[in-house]
Design a protein around this motif. Structure first.
Motif, short mmCIF file in Angstrom:
data_model
loop_
_atom_site.label_atom_id
_atom_site.label_comp_id
_atom_site.label_asym_id
_atom_site.label_seq_id
_atom_site.Cartn_x
_atom_site.Cartn_y
_atom_site.Cartn_z
N ILE A 199 57.20 69.37 15.62
CA ILE A 199 57.52 68.89 16.91
C ILE A 199 58.19 67.25 16.55
N VAL A 200 59.36 67.10 17.14
CA VAL A 200 60.12 65.91 16.45
C VAL A 200 59.72 64.77 17.57
N ALA A 201 59.48 63.52 17.09
CA ALA A 201 59.24 62.45 17.99
C ALA A 201 60.12 61.43 17.47
N VAL A 202 61.01 61.05 18.66
CA VAL A 202 62.15 59.89 18.06
C VAL A 202 61.44 58.59 18.40
N ASN A 203 61.08 57.86 17.53
CA ASN A 203 60.32 56.72 17.73
C ASN A 203 61.31 55.46 18.10
#
Length: 436
Positions: free
Chosen positions: A115-119
C-alpha cells in the motif's frame, strides 16, 4: 499471531512520524535527518477491532555501499521477511524520484501486498499522488503523518490485505514461552515437559532457530509450549537469520501468558540473563526464573540460599519473580514448572474489588503519610483496578507530580502484602482527580 505490517521507504520520507501516529505514542525517534532509524522498532496497534503489529524500519539507500546503509538494508529485509504486508511511504513534496523506482523494484521481489502512502500532503494535494501510479502498486493514498490526515484510509486498505486472526477456540490454553541464552537448556526443558523429543537438543549454541509451538494437554489443563531461539548479546549476533530468531523470541514473549526465563545454574546468572529478564518485565509478563543444570553445581546446605540471594540482587527491579532449581537432564523438579506457571498466570489475572482495594490503600496511607511538595500534600482519593495481565491500577490524586516513586513503590508493596501477586508485575498509574 497478529498480522505484521512493515513500514518501508527512502530516508526522511516520514516513516517514523507515520509509525508513531498509528501507534498512538512517540516510540520511534523523529528527526529531520536521514538515517536516524537504523533497527526495526515494533508496536502493537489496533484498527476497527483488528489487532496488528507495526514495524518501523530505516530508510533504504540502495545505491550506497556505505556500511551503515547496508546494515539498514539488512534490517529492512528481515522485517519484510516477517511481514504480511508493506506500507510503502513516499514523499509527496519531493515527488517521484529514481530512488523510489529502485525501492519499488526491491519491494516487488517480496510478492507481498504493498500500500503506497504519499506523505507530507498537509493540504490533501491529491494531484501530487498521480505520478506514483507508475509504481504499479495500485492507488497511492495522500496522507499527512504530521497532521494525521488520510491515515484511516490506508489502514482500511491494509486490513483488507492482511490475514484475519481467528480468535483461539481454547482461550484457557496457557501459553508458556521458554526463553534464555543459547545452550541454557530450553529445548531440553521443552522435551521433558512434553515427554518426547519435540526439539533438537545439541551442545552447539543456536541449534533452535525459530519459535516452536507445541500443544500439551494434561487432564483438563491445556498448555501451549513455545520453545525459542537463544538470545545472545547484540554484538554477538552476526547472522541475519539469528537476528530474525531473536525477534521471533521477543514476539513469543509478547504472545505468552507466562515466561520461563532459563538460566544456566552452572554458569550463574549473567548480564545477558538480566537483560532477557528485563524484556519480560517490560512486556508486563508473569515469569518464573528456571535455574537449569542444577545437577552440575557443586552444592552444600547453603548453596541454594546463596544463589537465591544473588538472583534477588541482580533482579531487584522485578523482585516479584518466582524461582525453581531443576535439572532438565535428570528431570528433577521439572514437574514443578507447570503448576508454578498456572499459579503466576492466575495471579496476573487476579481482580480485586474496588472497596477492598481502597481499604488496603487507606490502611497503607494511615501507616505512612503521603509525601508533600512545596507545602502541598499528596491526597489519594480512590483506587480502582482497570485491567489484568498484568494487574493495572489507577490512583486518582490531587496532583500526580507530588507522587514520589518511592511512595508509589511503598503502595505497590502494600498491595503485594495484601493480595497474592507473586510472579507477576503490577502497574500503577497516577491520574489527576478531575472532580477535585
Amino acid at each position: 499471531m497478529k498480522p505484521l505490517i512493515a513500514i518501508v521507504g527512502r530516508p526522511n520520507v516520514g516513516k517514523s512520524t507515520l509509525f508513531n501516529k498509528i501507534a498512538g505514542s512517540r516510540i520511534s525517534i523523529v528527526e529531520d535527518t536521514p538515517g536516524v532509524t537504523r533497527d526495526r522498532i515494533y508496536a502493537d496497534c489496533e484498527w476497527c477491532g483488528r489487532a496488528f503489529t507495526l514495524i518501523d524500519t530505516g530508510g533504504l539507500e540502495l545505491k550506497s555501499d556505505d556500511e551503515m546503509w547496508n546494515h539498514i538494508k539488512t534490517q529492512v529485509e528481515i522485517a519484510i521477511d516477517m511481514a504480511n504486508a508493506i506500507l510503502y511511504v513516499v514523499d509527496g513534496k519531493t515527488g517521484l524520484t529514481t530512488d523510489d523506482g529502485l525501492v519499488c523494484s526491491f519491494l516487488r521481489k517480496s510478492k507481498l501486498p504493498v500500500i503506497v502512502a504519499v506523505n507530507k500532503l498537509d493540504n490533501n494535494e491529491v494531484e501530487q499522488t498521480y505520478d506514483f501510479y507508475s509504481l504499479g502498486f495500485g492507488e497511492p493514498h495522500a496522507v499527512s503523518a504530521e497532521q494525521g490526515k488520510g491515515i484511516g484510509d490506508i489502514l482500511d486498505e491494509l486490513m483488507a490485505v492482511v490475514p484475519v486472526v481467528v480468535p483461539d477456540d481454547e482461550p484457557e490454553r496457557i501459553k508458556i514461552a521458554i526463553v534464555g541464552k543459547p545452550n541454557a537448556g530450553k529445548s531440553s526443558i521443552t522435551n521433558k515437559l512434553l515427554g518426547y523429543d519435540r526439539c533438537i537438543v545439541s551442545d552447539i549454541a543456536g541449534t533452535t532457530r525459530d519459535a516452536i509451538d507445541t500443544e500439551l494437554n494434561i487432564g483438563d489443563d491445556k498448555y501451549l509450549i513455545i520453545d525459542t531461539a537463544g538470545m545472545r548479546k547484540k554484538k554477538a549476533v552476526t547472522e541475519d537469520l539469528e537476528r530474525y530468531s531473536v525477534i521471533r523470541s521477543i514476539l513469543a514473549i509478547r504472545r505468552a501468558d507466562v515466561v520461563l526465563i532459563v538460566v544456566d545454574a552452572n554458569e550463574g546468572i549473567t548480564e545477558q540473563d538480566v537483560k532477557i529478564a528485563g524484556i519480560v518485565h517490560d512486556e508486563g509478563k508473569p515469569s518464573v526464573v528456571v535455574m537449569n543444570k542444577w545437577d552440575l553445581v557443586n552444592k552444600d546446605t547453603h548453596t541454594i540460599n546463596e544463589y537465591e540471594k544473588k538472583l534477588r540482587e541482580d533482579l531487584k527491579y522485578m523482585d516479584y519473580f518466582e524461582s525453581v532449581y531443576i535439572s532438565a537432564l535428570s528431570g528433577k523438579r521439572v514437574d514443578n514448572l507447570l503448576p508454578m506457571c498456572r499459579k503466576v498466570v492466575e495471579n496476573s489475572r487476579r481482580r480485586v474489588q474496588t472497596g477492598l482495594l481502597n481499604e488496603v490503600i487507606g490502611d497503607a496511607i494511615r501507616i505512612q503519610e503521603p509525601p508533600s511538595h512545596l507545602g502541598k500534600k499528596l491526597k489519594i482519593f480512590f483506587v480502582t483496578e482497570v485491567a489484568v495481565q498484568p494487574p493495572t491500577f489507577v490512583m486518582k490524586v490531587n496532583d500526580p507530580e507530588i507522587m514520589h516513586f518511592s511512595y508509589k513503590r511503598y503502595l505497590e508493596n502494600a498491595l503485594r502484602k495484601s493480595f497474592d501477586f507473586s510472579g507477576t508485575p503490577i502497574r500503577i498509574h497516577v491520574r489527576p482527580n478531575k472532580e477535585e
